[in-house]
Design an enzyme around this catalytic site. Structure first.
Site, short mmCIF file in Angstrom:
data_model
loop_
_atom_site.label_atom_id
_atom_site.label_comp_id
_atom_site.label_asym_id
_atom_site.label_seq_id
_atom_site.Cartn_x
_atom_site.Cartn_y
_atom_site.Cartn_z
N ASP A 1 -9.34 -3.04 -6.59
CA ASP A 1 -8.51 -2.16 -5.77
C ASP A 1 -8.39 -0.82 -6.46
O ASP A 1 -8.14 -0.74 -7.68
CB ASP A 1 -7.12 -2.79 -5.59
CG ASP A 1 -6.29 -2.13 -4.51
OD1 ASP A 1 -6.30 -0.89 -4.41
OD2 ASP A 1 -5.61 -2.86 -3.76
N HIS B 1 -8.50 -4.04 -1.64
CA HIS B 1 -7.32 -3.59 -0.92
C HIS B 1 -7.27 -4.25 0.46
O HIS B 1 -8.16 -4.06 1.29
CB HIS B 1 -7.34 -2.07 -0.78
CG HIS B 1 -6.00 -1.48 -0.47
ND1 HIS B 1 -4.99 -1.44 -1.40
CD2 HIS B 1 -5.49 -0.92 0.66
CE1 HIS B 1 -3.92 -0.87 -0.87
NE2 HIS B 1 -4.20 -0.55 0.38
N SER C 1 0.84 -1.19 0.00
CA SER C 1 0.00 0.00 0.00
C SER C 1 0.89 1.26 0.00
O SER C 1 1.73 1.40 -0.88
CB SER C 1 -0.95 -0.04 1.21
OG SER C 1 -1.94 0.94 1.10
#
Length: 321
Positions: free
Chosen positions: A263, A293, A166
């Site tokens: 995502d 995600h 991330s």
């Protein structure tokens, strides 16, 4: 032309735990983090040190090193009976540039344990209290320390891997670019898991997920604005702040690039891998159908998560032969 209501469905099995938390809020209802919810969001961060190590034959110790602005804490994770000349993974945690800490390392500890790798995870400063360049400067300084002291930690410096998820994936990509451009130590591999790469947010996927997922457009805008302030989305942002802006990706180490089809970061991740190939580099790209995600953390026993983790293991196996 696609619109914001057209988007891939979440994988039902891996989405079940998230749906149980999220409830019945419509997917087209905008949700996300802001300054008023940041403090509360930080209380739902990664597991404590004890929880992270539970069930793992891994020890952890903290090391204080000199960072760009005072002391920088690094956590070193290693097997209880560590061999010499082990692989090393420098792991940068996620959290949208605004949350998380060095114990957000479950992804990489699972990956490292089967390969006997030593993991170093930095406690980099967070925005908005510490905007750019504080996070990337901390991450870069921590990696330089790891490379310099690899032998003391039982790590083969020729098998040092840079990784992040991330926001940490974005910081890992930025660190790789700085290493390339500033003549830093050689990195054997680069792992980018659902990386946060591009503050401009102009892709289709950046518009598809305003709600109904763990990380939405509103949260992402807040993360980038916290890091970059009024410069977010404008012209005055460097590739070391938002590596998705880099056109020349030549000279990067072999990369594993991994994201879900559901995502927000899907398109910028795919684009990053494509530019590595366009520049003659090596990248293995996975786009997991229905993966949202953080699906691996939310549903680690789901078929999708198990398959994704196994693919990462195989890539690492090949890299370390």
């Amino acid at each position: 032309m696609p619109d914001a209501t057209s988007r891939p469905a979440l994988d039902p099995e891996s989405a079940a735990p998230w749906r149980a938390v999220y409830g019945n809020i419509p997917d087209d209802q905008p949700t996300g983090l802001g300054m008023e919810t940041l403090e509360r969001a930080r209380t739902y961060g990664p597991p404590a040190r004890e929880s992270l190590l539970a069930g793992r034959e891994i020890t952890a110790k903290d090391i204080e090193v000199q960072g760009p602005s005072g002391q920088l804490t690094l956590s070193v994770f290693a097997r209880e009976k560590q061999t010499s000349d082990a692989p090393g993974i420098y792991w940068i945690h996620g959290g949208g540039m605004i949350t998380g800490d060095r114990f957000g390392a479950s992804d990489t500890l699972d990956l490292a344990q089967s390969h006997g790798a030593v993991v170093v995870s930095p406690e980099y400063r967070l925005a908005p209290e510490h905007p750019s360049p504080a996070p990337i400067d901390d991450c870069y300084a921590g990696l330089l320390w790891f490379a310099e002291h690899a032998g003391e930690l039982g790590v083969d410096p020729a098998r040092l891997i840079l990784a992040g998820g991330s926001a940490g994936g974005g910081l890992a990509a930025a660190t790789a670019l700085r290493l390339r451009d500033e003549g830093g130590p050689t990195i054997a591999g680069l792992i980018l898991l659902s990386p946060m790469l591009d503050d401009r947010m102009t892709s289709v996927s950046s518009r598809q997920f305003i709600g109904g997922v763990t990380w939405t457009r509103i949260s992402n805008e807040f993360g980038w604005q916290s890091l970059l302030g009024d410069r977010a989305g404008g012209k005055d942002v460097s590739i070391y702040e938002a590596p998705g802006r880099a056109e020349d990706l030549a000279g990067l180490p072999p990369a594993l690039v991994d994201v879900g089809s559901a995502d927000l970061f899907r398109d910028e991740t795919v684009s990053f891998a494509s530019r590595i190939w366009a520049c003659g580099g090596s990248a293995e790209l996975h786009v997991w159908p229905g993966g949202y995600h953080g699906f691996e953390q939310m549903a680690p026993t789901s078929t999708l998560a198990v398959t994704a983790v196994a693919a990462r293991e195989r890539w690492l196996d090949r890299l370390l032969r």
